[in-house]
Design a protein around this motif. Structure first.
Motif, PDB file in Angstrom:
ATOM      1  N   PRO A  32       0.824  -1.185   0.020  1.00 26.78           N
ATOM      2  CA  PRO A  32       0.068  -0.057   0.038  1.00 26.78           C
ATOM      3  C   PRO A  32       0.796   1.206   0.029  1.00 26.78           C
ATOM      4  N   ALA A  33       1.882   1.213   0.550  1.00 26.96           N
ATOM      5  CA  ALA A  33       2.889   2.510   0.842  1.00 26.96           C
ATOM      6  C   ALA A  33       3.366   2.588  -0.555  1.00 26.96           C
ATOM      7  N   GLN A  34       3.852   1.682  -1.499  1.00 26.59           N
ATOM      8  CA  GLN A  34       4.211   1.940  -2.617  1.00 26.59           C
ATOM      9  C   GLN A  34       2.916   2.434  -3.478  1.00 26.59           C
ATOM     10  N   VAL A  35       2.046   1.964  -3.587  1.00 25.39           N
ATOM     11  CA  VAL A  35       0.832   2.316  -4.275  1.00 25.39           C
ATOM     12  C   VAL A  35       0.506   3.737  -4.226  1.00 25.39           C
ATOM     13  N   ARG A  36       0.429   4.186  -2.857  1.00 23.89           N
ATOM     14  CA  ARG A  36       0.148   5.986  -2.370  1.00 23.89           C
ATOM     15  C   ARG A  36       1.355   6.487  -3.021  1.00 23.89           C
ATOM     16  N   LEU A  37       2.582   5.965  -2.943  1.00 25.43           N
ATOM     17  CA  LEU A  37       3.830   6.673  -3.588  1.00 25.43           C
ATOM     18  C   LEU A  37       3.517   7.079  -5.030  1.00 25.43           C
ATOM     19  N   ARG A  38       3.069   6.079  -5.699  1.00 24.82           N
ATOM     20  CA  ARG A  38       3.011   6.168  -7.409  1.00 24.82           C
ATOM     21  C   ARG A  38       1.758   6.991  -7.525  1.00 24.82           C
ATOM     22  N   ARG A  39       0.739   7.024  -6.712  1.00 26.63           N
ATOM     23  CA  ARG A  39      -0.495   7.906  -6.926  1.00 26.63           C
ATOM     24  C   ARG A  39      -0.124   9.356  -6.799  1.00 26.63           C
ATOM     25  N   GLY A  40       0.988   9.609  -5.626  1.00 21.66           N
ATOM     26  CA  GLY A  40       1.382  10.658  -5.399  1.00 21.66           C
ATOM     27  C   GLY A  40       2.433  11.407  -6.694  1.00 21.66           C
ATOM     28  N   GLU A  41       3.225  10.331  -7.087  1.00 19.02           N
ATOM     29  CA  GLU A  41       3.979  10.835  -8.381  1.00 19.02           C
ATOM     30  C   GLU A  41       3.055  11.123  -9.417  1.00 19.02           C
ATOM     31  N   LEU A  42       1.892  10.571  -9.778  1.00 17.11           N
ATOM     32  CA  LEU A  42       1.064  10.783 -10.616  1.00 17.11           C
ATOM     33  C   LEU A  42       0.195  12.205 -10.381  1.00 17.11           C
ATOM     34  N   GLU A  43       0.064  12.336  -9.417  1.00 16.49           N
ATOM     35  CA  GLU A  43      -0.510  13.713  -8.991  1.00 16.49           C
ATOM     36  C   GLU A  43       0.318  15.007  -9.305  1.00 16.49           C
ATOM     37  N   GLN A  44       1.577  14.638  -9.092  1.00 19.98           N
ATOM     38  CA  GLN A  44       2.673  15.667  -9.313  1.00 19.98           C
ATOM     39  C   GLN A  44       2.959  15.832 -10.867  1.00 19.98           C
ATOM     40  N   ALA A  45       2.709  14.619 -11.625  1.00 19.56           N
ATOM     41  CA  ALA A  45       2.935  14.690 -13.022  1.00 19.56           C
ATOM     42  C   ALA A  45       1.817  15.550 -13.673  1.00 19.56           C
ATOM     43  N   ALA A  46       0.511  15.257 -13.162  1.00 16.29           N
ATOM     44  CA  ALA A  46      -0.722  16.077 -13.546  1.00 16.29           C
ATOM     45  C   ALA A  46      -0.527  17.473 -13.115  1.00 16.29           C
ATOM     46  N   GLY A  47       0.159  17.957 -12.315  1.00 17.18           N
ATOM     47  CA  GLY A  47       0.467  19.401 -11.680  1.00 17.18           C
ATOM     48  C   GLY A  47      -0.874  19.595 -10.998  1.00 17.18           C
ATOM     49  N   LEU A  48      -1.225  18.754  -9.933  1.00 10.10           N
ATOM     50  CA  LEU A  48      -2.394  18.976  -9.129  1.00 10.10           C
ATOM     51  C   LEU A  48      -2.111  19.738  -8.018  1.00 10.10           C
ATOM     52  N   GLY A  49      -0.760  20.010  -7.659  1.00 11.08           N
ATOM     53  CA  GLY A  49      -0.459  20.713  -6.305  1.00 11.08           C
ATOM     54  C   GLY A  49      -1.051  19.938  -5.207  1.00 11.08           C
ATOM     55  N   PRO A  50      -1.594  20.559  -4.298  1.00 13.81           N
ATOM     56  CA  PRO A  50      -1.928  19.999  -2.996  1.00 13.81           C
ATOM     57  C   PRO A  50      -3.461  19.135  -3.259  1.00 13.81           C
ATOM     58  N   ARG A  51      -4.003  19.043  -4.525  1.00 15.58           N
ATOM     59  CA  ARG A  51      -5.028  18.346  -4.646  1.00 15.58           C
ATOM     60  C   ARG A  51      -4.654  16.904  -4.940  1.00 15.58           C
ATOM     61  N   ARG A  52      -5.747  16.033  -4.592  1.00 12.77           N
ATOM     62  CA  ARG A  52      -5.423  14.442  -4.875  1.00 12.77           C
ATOM     63  C   ARG A  52      -6.563  13.960  -5.855  1.00 12.77           C
ATOM     64  N   PHE A  53      -6.298  12.929  -6.669  1.00 20.09           N
ATOM     65  CA  PHE A  53      -7.278  12.261  -7.460  1.00 20.09           C
ATOM     66  C   PHE A  53      -8.292  11.384  -6.384  1.00 20.09           C
ATOM     67  N   ALA A  54      -9.636  11.551  -6.688  1.00 22.79           N
ATOM     68  CA  ALA A  54     -10.251  10.675  -5.885  1.00 22.79           C
ATOM     69  C   ALA A  54     -10.550   9.307  -6.451  1.00 22.79           C
ATOM     70  N   GLY A  90     -15.375  19.435 -10.130  1.00 28.57           N
ATOM     71  CA  GLY A  90     -14.212  19.879 -10.444  1.00 28.57           C
ATOM     72  C   GLY A  90     -13.076  18.909  -9.516  1.00 28.57           C
ATOM     73  N   VAL A  91     -13.623  18.337  -8.782  1.00 30.45           N
ATOM     74  CA  VAL A  91     -12.392  17.418  -7.975  1.00 30.45           C
ATOM     75  C   VAL A  91     -11.902  16.348  -8.773  1.00 30.45           C
ATOM     76  N   PRO A  92     -10.588  16.057  -9.055  1.00 27.87           N
ATOM     77  CA  PRO A  92      -9.949  15.255 -10.015  1.00 27.87           C
ATOM     78  C   PRO A  92     -10.613  13.897  -9.619  1.00 27.87           C
ATOM     79  N   LEU A  93     -10.686  13.012 -10.572  1.00 27.69           N
ATOM     80  CA  LEU A  93     -11.335  11.681 -10.433  1.00 27.69           C
ATOM     81  C   LEU A  93     -10.442  10.631 -11.247  1.00 27.69           C
ATOM     82  N   ALA A  94     -10.388   9.370 -10.611  1.00 28.16           N
ATOM     83  CA  ALA A  94      -9.699   8.523 -11.546  1.00 28.16           C
ATOM     84  C   ALA A  94     -10.457   7.205 -11.313  1.00 28.16           C
TER      85      ALA A  94
END
Length: 249
Positions: A32-54, A90-94
């Motif tokens: 799970p820690a690696q999955v959350r790390l990848r999700r964070g990297e994806l959000e960074q690549a998308a330019g979400l800033g403090p936001r996260r994908f739901a 407008g909340v980011p979705l996945a």
């Protein structure tokens, strides 16, 4: 990281990841820690800033969750909704898949702010109408000028099923009936989804390739220990600021 990515309307982005982004699912036995790390990297690549994908807990049903929130999709420990479609103002979705059809839908409001939606359309979801349900929920929120993007999924030439299963699904969604490249009964889920969208008056802007045929994508049929890639929709910082301003007017 992205198999396809585009700014589909001013400030609104749609993308589909590939295997290079890594597994994004928490339910396939990954760390799970690696999955959350990848999700964070994806959000960074998308330019979400403090936001996260739901994300959602997908169960091959037709329930549509309405996602609300401020600049973030919610605290890290917040439970994901059990649903197979989500909509937001407008909340980011996945949406996660490995052969099922990932669908992204975007609509406009009278205010000009976008409404976003995603759906997970496997065989049960196509049969139960999860995509029309998501469209209906978006329209109930005031969406107009709806467009959709159909991500990579298993194609009809590859998706072999028992004849009775094909008949059952095709009785509900005739466009899904097909014969595979081997001459056996099959289901063309992307064609079924397209027919459902078009019947609802939604313009299909893009349709991806076959997951089983493309080793750059996860495929459960190729490897049942597969990870999951994602279909994504989000607003960039400028558009999100406008969304929040309109929301608080």
């Amino acid at each position: 990281m992205f198999s396809w990515r585009a700014e589909v309307r001013p400030g609104v982005w749609v993308a589909f990841t590939d295997a290079a982004a890594g597994n994004l699912a928490l339910h396939v036995g990954d760390d799970p820690a690696q999955v959350r790390l990848r999700r964070g990297e994806l959000e960074q690549a998308a330019g979400l800033g403090p936001r996260r994908f739901a994300y959602m807990n997908q169960v091959h049903g037709s329930h549509v969750a309405v996602i609300t929130g401020g600049a973030e999709a919610g605290p890290p420990g917040e439970a994901a909704p059990t649903a197979d479609a989500m909509v937001s103002r407008g909340v980011p979705l996945a949406v996660m898949v490995a052969d099922c059809v990932p669908v992204v839908v975007v609509g406009g409001q009278a205010s000009g702010a976008p409404l976003l939606g995603v759906a997970h359309a496997g065989r049960p979801g196509v049969a139960s109408g999860v995509v029309p349900a998501a469209v209906a929920r978006l329209r109930a929120l005031g969406a107009s000028r709806l467009s959709a993007w159909i991500g990579p999924s298993i194609c009809g030439s590859c998706y072999e099923v028992p004849e009775g299963m094909r008949d059952d699904v095709a009785a509900l969604v005739p466009a899904a009936w097909c014969t595979t490249s081997r001459g056996t009964p099959g289901l063309d889920l992307p064609a079924g989804v397209r027919s459902q969208l078009e019947a609802e008056g939604v313009t299909v802007e893009y349709s991806g390739g076959c997951t089983l045929e493309d080793e750059a994508l996860f495929s459960y049929r190729r490897d049942n220990r597969s990870g999951r890639f994602a279909g994504l929709v989000w607003t960039d910082d400028r558009a999100w600021t406008e969304v929040r301003a309109r929301t608080h007017d």
